[in-house]
Design a protein around this motif. Sequence first.
Motif, PDB file in Angstrom:
ATOM      1  N   MET A   2     -19.330   3.972  -2.676  1.00  0.00           N
ATOM      2  CA  MET A   2     -18.308   3.442  -1.796  1.00  0.00           C
ATOM      3  C   MET A   2     -17.947   4.530  -0.783  1.00  0.00           C
ATOM      4  O   MET A   2     -17.776   5.694  -1.141  1.00  0.00           O
ATOM      5  CB  MET A   2     -17.094   3.013  -2.617  1.00  0.00           C
ATOM      6  N   THR A   3     -17.822   4.135   0.454  1.00  0.00           N
ATOM      7  CA  THR A   3     -17.477   5.109   1.492  1.00  0.00           C
ATOM      8  C   THR A   3     -16.005   5.503   1.363  1.00  0.00           C
ATOM      9  O   THR A   3     -15.197   4.804   0.753  1.00  0.00           O
ATOM     10  CB  THR A   3     -17.712   4.516   2.897  1.00  0.00           C
ATOM     11  N   GLU A   4     -15.658   6.633   1.961  1.00  0.00           N
ATOM     12  CA  GLU A   4     -14.264   7.105   1.949  1.00  0.00           C
ATOM     13  C   GLU A   4     -13.338   6.085   2.598  1.00  0.00           C
ATOM     14  O   GLU A   4     -12.231   5.851   2.117  1.00  0.00           O
ATOM     15  CB  GLU A   4     -14.164   8.441   2.698  1.00  0.00           C
ATOM     16  N   ASP A   5     -13.780   5.467   3.691  1.00  0.00           N
ATOM     17  CA  ASP A   5     -12.957   4.459   4.370  1.00  0.00           C
ATOM     18  C   ASP A   5     -12.681   3.261   3.466  1.00  0.00           C
ATOM     19  O   ASP A   5     -11.546   2.797   3.373  1.00  0.00           O
ATOM     20  CB  ASP A   5     -13.637   3.976   5.655  1.00  0.00           C
ATOM     21  N   ARG A   6     -13.729   2.756   2.819  1.00  0.00           N
ATOM     22  CA  ARG A   6     -13.548   1.610   1.918  1.00  0.00           C
ATOM     23  C   ARG A   6     -12.650   1.966   0.735  1.00  0.00           C
ATOM     24  O   ARG A   6     -11.812   1.181   0.327  1.00  0.00           O
ATOM     25  CB  ARG A   6     -14.888   1.121   1.392  1.00  0.00           C
ATOM     26  N   LEU A   7     -12.839   3.153   0.198  1.00  0.00           N
ATOM     27  CA  LEU A   7     -12.009   3.604  -0.907  1.00  0.00           C
ATOM     28  C   LEU A   7     -10.542   3.662  -0.482  1.00  0.00           C
ATOM     29  O   LEU A   7      -9.652   3.245  -1.219  1.00  0.00           O
ATOM     30  CB  LEU A   7     -12.477   4.968  -1.407  1.00  0.00           C
ATOM     31  N   GLY A   8     -10.292   4.125   0.732  1.00  0.00           N
ATOM     32  CA  GLY A   8      -8.927   4.178   1.255  1.00  0.00           C
ATOM     33  C   GLY A   8      -8.301   2.807   1.396  1.00  0.00           C
ATOM     34  O   GLY A   8      -7.131   2.613   1.059  1.00  0.00           O
ATOM     35  N   VAL A   9      -9.073   1.833   1.860  1.00  0.00           N
ATOM     36  CA  VAL A   9      -8.574   0.461   2.009  1.00  0.00           C
ATOM     37  C   VAL A   9      -8.224  -0.110   0.643  1.00  0.00           C
ATOM     38  O   VAL A   9      -7.147  -0.674   0.453  1.00  0.00           O
ATOM     39  CB  VAL A   9      -9.622  -0.428   2.724  1.00  0.00           C
ATOM     40  N   TRP A  10      -9.118   0.034  -0.335  1.00  0.00           N
ATOM     41  CA  TRP A  10      -8.859  -0.496  -1.674  1.00  0.00           C
ATOM     42  C   TRP A  10      -7.677   0.220  -2.327  1.00  0.00           C
ATOM     43  O   TRP A  10      -6.887  -0.403  -3.036  1.00  0.00           O
ATOM     44  CB  TRP A  10     -10.102  -0.403  -2.555  1.00  0.00           C
ATOM     45  N   SER A  11      -7.536   1.497  -2.098  1.00  0.00           N
ATOM     46  CA  SER A  11      -6.407   2.248  -2.661  1.00  0.00           C
ATOM     47  C   SER A  11      -5.077   1.756  -2.115  1.00  0.00           C
ATOM     48  O   SER A  11      -4.065   1.779  -2.807  1.00  0.00           O
ATOM     49  CB  SER A  11      -6.557   3.744  -2.362  1.00  0.00           C
ATOM     50  N   GLU A  12      -5.071   1.311  -0.868  1.00  0.00           N
ATOM     51  CA  GLU A  12      -3.848   0.766  -0.277  1.00  0.00           C
ATOM     52  C   GLU A  12      -3.474  -0.580  -0.884  1.00  0.00           C
ATOM     53  O   GLU A  12      -2.306  -0.934  -0.969  1.00  0.00           O
ATOM     54  CB  GLU A  12      -4.002   0.613   1.242  1.00  0.00           C
ATOM     55  N   LEU A  13      -4.472  -1.342  -1.317  1.00  0.00           N
ATOM     56  CA  LEU A  13      -4.236  -2.681  -1.852  1.00  0.00           C
ATOM     57  C   LEU A  13      -3.943  -2.695  -3.347  1.00  0.00           C
ATOM     58  O   LEU A  13      -3.123  -3.483  -3.819  1.00  0.00           O
ATOM     59  CB  LEU A  13      -5.458  -3.569  -1.596  1.00  0.00           C
ATOM     60  N   LEU A  14      -4.608  -1.852  -4.110  1.00  0.00           N
ATOM     61  CA  LEU A  14      -4.565  -1.939  -5.561  1.00  0.00           C
ATOM     62  C   LEU A  14      -3.638  -0.904  -6.187  1.00  0.00           C
ATOM     63  O   LEU A  14      -3.375   0.142  -5.611  1.00  0.00           O
ATOM     64  CB  LEU A  14      -5.974  -1.765  -6.131  1.00  0.00           C
ATOM     65  N   GLY A  15      -3.168  -1.222  -7.389  1.00  0.00           N
ATOM     66  CA  GLY A  15      -2.373  -0.276  -8.151  1.00  0.00           C
ATOM     67  C   GLY A  15      -0.947  -0.142  -7.691  1.00  0.00           C
ATOM     68  O   GLY A  15      -0.293   0.869  -7.951  1.00  0.00           O
ATOM     69  N   LYS A  16      -0.417  -1.136  -7.021  1.00  0.00           N
ATOM     70  CA  LYS A  16       0.924  -1.045  -6.455  1.00  0.00           C
ATOM     71  C   LYS A  16       1.952  -1.891  -7.189  1.00  0.00           C
ATOM     72  O   LYS A  16       3.127  -1.749  -6.967  1.00  0.00           O
ATOM     73  CB  LYS A  16       0.917  -1.475  -4.982  1.00  0.00           C
ATOM     74  N   MET A  17       1.533  -2.794  -8.069  1.00  0.00           N
ATOM     75  CA  MET A  17       2.465  -3.709  -8.717  1.00  0.00           C
ATOM     76  C   MET A  17       2.870  -3.187 -10.095  1.00  0.00           C
ATOM     77  O   MET A  17       2.036  -2.709 -10.850  1.00  0.00           O
ATOM     78  CB  MET A  17       1.834  -5.090  -8.888  1.00  0.00           C
ATOM     79  N   SER A  18       4.162  -3.295 -10.380  1.00  0.00           N
ATOM     80  CA  SER A  18       4.614  -3.046 -11.748  1.00  0.00           C
ATOM     81  C   SER A  18       5.195  -4.340 -12.290  1.00  0.00           C
ATOM     82  O   SER A  18       5.787  -5.139 -11.552  1.00  0.00           O
ATOM     83  CB  SER A  18       5.639  -1.917 -11.798  1.00  0.00           C
ATOM     84  N   ILE A  19       4.988  -4.555 -13.584  1.00  0.00           N
ATOM     85  CA  ILE A  19       5.447  -5.764 -14.256  1.00  0.00           C
ATOM     86  C   ILE A  19       6.201  -5.343 -15.509  1.00  0.00           C
ATOM     87  O   ILE A  19       5.688  -4.548 -16.296  1.00  0.00           O
ATOM     88  CB  ILE A  19       4.267  -6.675 -14.634  1.00  0.00           C
TER      89      ILE A  19
END
Length: 100
Positions: free
Chosen positions: A1-18
């Motif tokens: 995975m490229t650095e750019d793609r990794l950055g995009v996914w990092s912005e989307l994932l791992g942000k929700m707490s339940i």
Amino acid sequence: MTEDRLGVWSELLGKMSITFSEGMVETDLNGEKLITPYSVLACDRTSVVLRDDSEEGAWAAEVLGLSTFSKIHFDGDDSYWVFSEPGAIKEYFRRVTDTD
């Protein structure tokens, strides 16, 4: 995975707490909190089925044709996954502590 793609996914994932408590679940996504009543309908050793008892859940079921049921699949003591509607996405969650 490229650095750019990794950055995009990092912005989307791992942000929700339940946070689950008896009869209520609180979700927090980027400071946007939602508290939803739920009922446990069934459970076994590896999963639990919950029903969304909120007015929004009933509306989504009636108008959008979405289910008010969620099945939580446990991967161990500290992680689980759910199959989310819409979009047919498998979402994974893990328990976090104050030191994580």
